[in-house]
Design a protein around this motif. Structure first.
Motif, short mmCIF file in Angstrom:
data_model
loop_
_atom_site.label_atom_id
_atom_site.label_comp_id
_atom_site.label_asym_id
_atom_site.label_seq_id
_atom_site.Cartn_x
_atom_site.Cartn_y
_atom_site.Cartn_z
N LEU A 112 -6.07 2.26 0.14
CA LEU A 112 -4.66 2.00 0.43
C LEU A 112 -4.25 2.57 1.78
O LEU A 112 -3.49 1.94 2.52
CB LEU A 112 -3.79 2.56 -0.69
CG LEU A 112 -3.94 1.86 -2.04
CD1 LEU A 112 -3.25 2.65 -3.13
CD2 LEU A 112 -3.42 0.43 -1.98
N LEU A 127 -6.19 -4.96 -4.29
CA LEU A 127 -4.78 -4.62 -4.12
C LEU A 127 -3.94 -5.28 -5.21
O LEU A 127 -3.08 -4.64 -5.81
CB LEU A 127 -4.29 -5.05 -2.74
CG LEU A 127 -2.81 -4.79 -2.45
CD1 LEU A 127 -2.45 -3.32 -2.60
CD2 LEU A 127 -2.45 -5.29 -1.06
N ALA A 154 0.83 -1.21 0.00
CA ALA A 154 0.00 0.00 0.00
C ALA A 154 0.86 1.26 0.00
O ALA A 154 0.60 2.20 -0.76
CB ALA A 154 -0.95 -0.01 1.20
#
Length: 67
Positions: A31, A49, A13
């Motif tokens: 994120l 993700l 992230a």
């Protein structure tokens, strides 16, 4: 960037957030949340993700890296 897989969701992230990539507000919020929240990601979050990492040609999350 290296081809080594990210060892955890926080590293992945932060790489996306700090990489200067053009992200939507929703992606940025997502994120930011997974960077600070150590709770395990849901399957949908893991998929999102993975898609973001792939889109920006970053290494994937290591197997077992979704804490």
């Amino acid at each position: 960037m290296t081809n080594k897989a990210f060892s955890n969701q926080r590293e992945a992230a932060l790489a996306l957030l700090n990489g200067g990539y053009r992200l939507t507000r929703k992606a940025g919020q997502f994120l930011g949340q997974i960077a600070v929240d150590p709770a395990p990601m849901s399957e949908k979050q893991s998929d999102w993700l993975a898609k973001l990492l792939e889109r920006f040609e970053l290494p994937p999350l290591a197997k077992g890296g979704a804490q």
